[in-house]
Design an enzyme around this catalytic site. Structure first.
Site, mmCIF file in Angstrom:
data_model
loop_
_atom_site.group_PDB
_atom_site.id
_atom_site.type_symbol
_atom_site.label_atom_id
_atom_site.label_comp_id
_atom_site.label_asym_id
_atom_site.label_seq_id
_atom_site.Cartn_x
_atom_site.Cartn_y
_atom_site.Cartn_z
ATOM 1 N N ASP A 123 -26.201 -20.677 11.274
ATOM 2 C CA ASP A 123 -27.055 -19.975 12.238
ATOM 3 C C ASP A 123 -26.235 -19.430 13.392
ATOM 4 O O ASP A 123 -26.592 -18.423 14.002
ATOM 5 C CB ASP A 123 -28.129 -20.938 12.776
ATOM 6 C CG ASP A 123 -29.142 -21.306 11.706
ATOM 7 O OD1 ASP A 123 -29.242 -20.557 10.717
ATOM 8 O OD2 ASP A 123 -29.806 -22.344 11.863
ATOM 9 N N ASP A 131 -24.306 -6.144 15.178
ATOM 10 C CA ASP A 131 -23.469 -6.349 13.993
ATOM 11 C C ASP A 131 -23.902 -5.423 12.861
ATOM 12 O O ASP A 131 -23.079 -4.811 12.181
ATOM 13 C CB ASP A 131 -23.582 -7.789 13.491
ATOM 14 C CG ASP A 131 -23.073 -8.814 14.481
ATOM 15 O OD1 ASP A 131 -23.891 -9.630 14.931
ATOM 16 O OD2 ASP A 131 -21.875 -8.786 14.786
ATOM 17 N N GLU A 154 -18.100 -8.817 6.307
ATOM 18 C CA GLU A 154 -18.615 -10.121 6.731
ATOM 19 C C GLU A 154 -20.132 -10.115 6.820
ATOM 20 O O GLU A 154 -20.772 -11.156 6.703
ATOM 21 C CB GLU A 154 -18.000 -10.498 8.081
ATOM 22 C CG GLU A 154 -18.411 -11.869 8.573
ATOM 23 C CD GLU A 154 -17.705 -12.259 9.856
ATOM 24 O OE1 GLU A 154 -18.370 -12.811 10.743
ATOM 25 O OE2 GLU A 154 -16.490 -12.005 9.964
ATOM 26 N N GLU A 155 -20.716 -8.942 7.009
ATOM 27 C CA GLU A 155 -22.162 -8.851 7.186
ATOM 28 C C GLU A 155 -22.936 -8.759 5.871
ATOM 29 O O GLU A 155 -24.168 -8.748 5.898
ATOM 30 C CB GLU A 155 -22.498 -7.627 8.049
ATOM 31 C CG GLU A 155 -21.941 -7.690 9.456
ATOM 32 C CD GLU A 155 -22.388 -8.944 10.202
ATOM 33 O OE1 GLU A 155 -23.561 -9.346 10.045
ATOM 34 O OE2 GLU A 155 -21.565 -9.511 10.931
ATOM 35 N N ASP A 173 -14.490 -7.050 9.276
ATOM 36 C CA ASP A 173 -15.419 -7.737 10.183
ATOM 37 C C ASP A 173 -15.850 -6.674 11.176
ATOM 38 O O ASP A 173 -15.089 -6.297 12.074
ATOM 39 C CB ASP A 173 -14.726 -8.892 10.896
ATOM 40 C CG ASP A 173 -15.652 -9.651 11.835
ATOM 41 O OD1 ASP A 173 -16.794 -9.180 12.057
ATOM 42 O OD2 ASP A 173 -15.248 -10.712 12.354
ATOM 43 N N LEU A 175 -17.888 -6.346 13.772
ATOM 44 C CA LEU A 175 -17.932 -6.589 15.217
ATOM 45 C C LEU A 175 -17.694 -8.064 15.501
ATOM 46 O O LEU A 175 -18.627 -8.852 15.637
ATOM 47 C CB LEU A 175 -19.261 -6.125 15.815
ATOM 48 C CG LEU A 175 -19.255 -5.992 17.342
ATOM 49 C CD1 LEU A 175 -18.199 -4.984 17.809
ATOM 50 C CD2 LEU A 175 -20.623 -5.567 17.859
ATOM 51 N N ASP A 176 -16.430 -8.426 15.590
ATOM 52 C CA ASP A 176 -16.048 -9.800 15.908
ATOM 53 C C ASP A 176 -16.391 -10.116 17.358
ATOM 54 O O ASP A 176 -16.157 -9.301 18.251
ATOM 55 C CB ASP A 176 -14.540 -9.955 15.688
ATOM 56 C CG ASP A 176 -14.023 -11.269 16.219
ATOM 57 O OD1 ASP A 176 -14.298 -12.294 15.597
ATOM 58 O OD2 ASP A 176 -13.353 -11.254 17.277
ATOM 59 N N GLU A 336 -10.804 -11.804 8.297
ATOM 60 C CA GLU A 336 -10.154 -12.067 9.575
ATOM 61 C C GLU A 336 -8.713 -12.547 9.410
ATOM 62 O O GLU A 336 -7.776 -11.935 9.935
ATOM 63 C CB GLU A 336 -10.975 -13.099 10.372
ATOM 64 C CG GLU A 336 -12.358 -12.596 10.718
ATOM 65 C CD GLU A 336 -13.313 -13.700 11.177
ATOM 66 O OE1 GLU A 336 -14.080 -13.452 12.123
ATOM 67 O OE2 GLU A 336 -13.293 -14.802 10.585
#
Length: 399
Positions: A123, A131, A154-155, A173, A175-176, A336
């Site tokens: 979560d 994102d 990643e999304e 990724d 928006l880290d 990453e």
């Protein structure tokens, strides 16, 4: 009318017609403009400054503005970047400019709020609208480039197959650090680029998409991160050194400012969430206790600097040296650890999971997590010598 606070660079731009008629640099002083002010302070010997273009013109203005843009650099500077990759990079930089504008928007506060959407992982990493929008911006740009076979993000739960003819694979990724948006803390985008594995072309789409995305980091042909902060900085490697470009908002160009970043072999800063000190294994606690007392191999006391934004913490480490780390099984190998380790290694540093070189690891699943230690070569070697530095017990987290 320009204010007195306008930077010297913009005075020079406004005076360009006059400057072109001057016969020597010394005549700049007759205009009250110190020529040396064009050179920014050097950071760790990297010579941070906008570089003069070599007989080239700005990609945006068509005039000779004297600086090297990202596309000029990869297109003309003899670094052997193929035309297909130049096209892909042009679309990637466009996507990052859009994300930079989105992050800086007054509406980003509401976009940063969590939703009830399903997520990959815990979560704590639940996707937010920002994102998702960033992910869609990147996917759209990759589709339009015509140069990408598959994108793994990643999304997304699974890779997205884009084109049978695309020569490249992109992992990202989007928006880290997005959960820091509300507090205006720096965020970033991370990319890794591989060649498509043509030997897999006859496999079903789902299978070849996954296998192309699970390539070892040693097969990367390019990797980049974009830092969205007081400046928007694109740091990239093509496997022959690491360089950084800074976004000039007046032209929309990424301008070369760090042509050859070299991370110092030893730093004096460690970056980690040491609120978790008592959850750490003994080896990591001993290392931190030792270096912050100045009793390690480097006889100076280390300082802690922690932003809790991976790209921002790494960018500082890349320039000043030291170690940026997360000892938990938290950061993702594909999106990453691999791209950032490639960037760090090409700057003379090292990426490790605490036991092994990151780029030597073979991913076995798309969202595989691991501990990550990035930084100066001597600092990482000293840290690894303590042995027990991977945090396997994670109270308060669900992974």
């Amino acid at each position: 009318m320009q204010s007195a606070a306008t930077p010297q660079l913009y005075h020079l731009v406004s005076l360009r017609p006059k400057l072109q008629n001057l016969s020597s640099k010394s005549q700049l002083f007759d205009l009250g403009i110190p020529f040396c002010r064009l050179r920014m302070n050097s950071v760790s010997g990297s010579g941070l400054r906008p570089l003069r273009a070599v007989g080239g013109s700005s990609s945006s203005s068509g005039g000779d503005d004297g600086f090297v843009t990202l596309i000029e650099y990869v297109g003309k500077e003899g670094i052997h970047v193929k035309d297909d990759l130049v096209v892909l990079l042009d679309h990637i930089q466009y996507a990052c400019k859009r994300i930079a504008a989105l992050v800086a928007s007054p509406f980003s506060y509401s976009l940063g709020k969590q939703t009830g959407l399903a997520s990959v992982g815990s979560d704590r990493d639940a996707p937010k609208p920002l994102d998702i929008v960033s992910n869609e911006i990147i996917l759209s740009s990759l589709r339009k480039s015509g140069k990408v076979a598959v994108m793994a993000s990643e999304e997304n739960d699974e890779p997205t197959w884009i084109s049978d003819s695309g020569p490249y694979v992109v992992v990202t990724d989007p928006l880290d650090g997005s959960r820091n948006i509300d507090a205006s803390i720096p965020t970033g985008t991370i990319f890794g680029i591989y060649k498509r594995l043509e030997e897999l072309d006859d496999l079903p789409i789902e299978e070849k998409a996954m296998l192309n995305s699970l390539q070892s980091g040693s097969r990367l042909i390019a990797a980049a991160y974009v830092l969205y902060s007081s400046a928007t900085v694109l740091c990239i490697t093509f496997g022959s050194g690491t360089m950084a470009f800074t976004l000039d908002h007046s032209t929309g160009d990424f301008v070369l400012t760090n042509p050859n970043i070299k991370i110092p072999p030893r730093g004096q800063i460690y970056s980690v969430n040491d609120a978790r000190y008592f959850d750490w294994p003994e080896g990591l606690r001993q290392y931190i206790d030792t270096v912050r007392q100045g009793k390690g191999r480097y006889p100076k006391k280390y300082s802690a600097r922690y932003i809790c934004s991976l790209v921002a913490d790494l960018h500082r480490t890349l320039l000043y040296g030291g170690v940026a780390m997360n000892p938990r099984d938290h950061l993702r190998l594909v999106y990453e650890a691999n791209p950032l380790s490639f960037i760090v290694e090409q700057a003379g540093g090292r990426g490790s999971d605490g036991k092994h070189r990151i780029l030597s690891l073979q991913p076995f699943k798309l969202h595989q997590r691991l501990p990550l230690f990035l930084g100066s070569l001597e600092d990482i070697e000293e840290l690894e010598s303590y042995g027990d530095i991977q945090q396997k017990v994670n109270p308060g987290y669900e992974v």
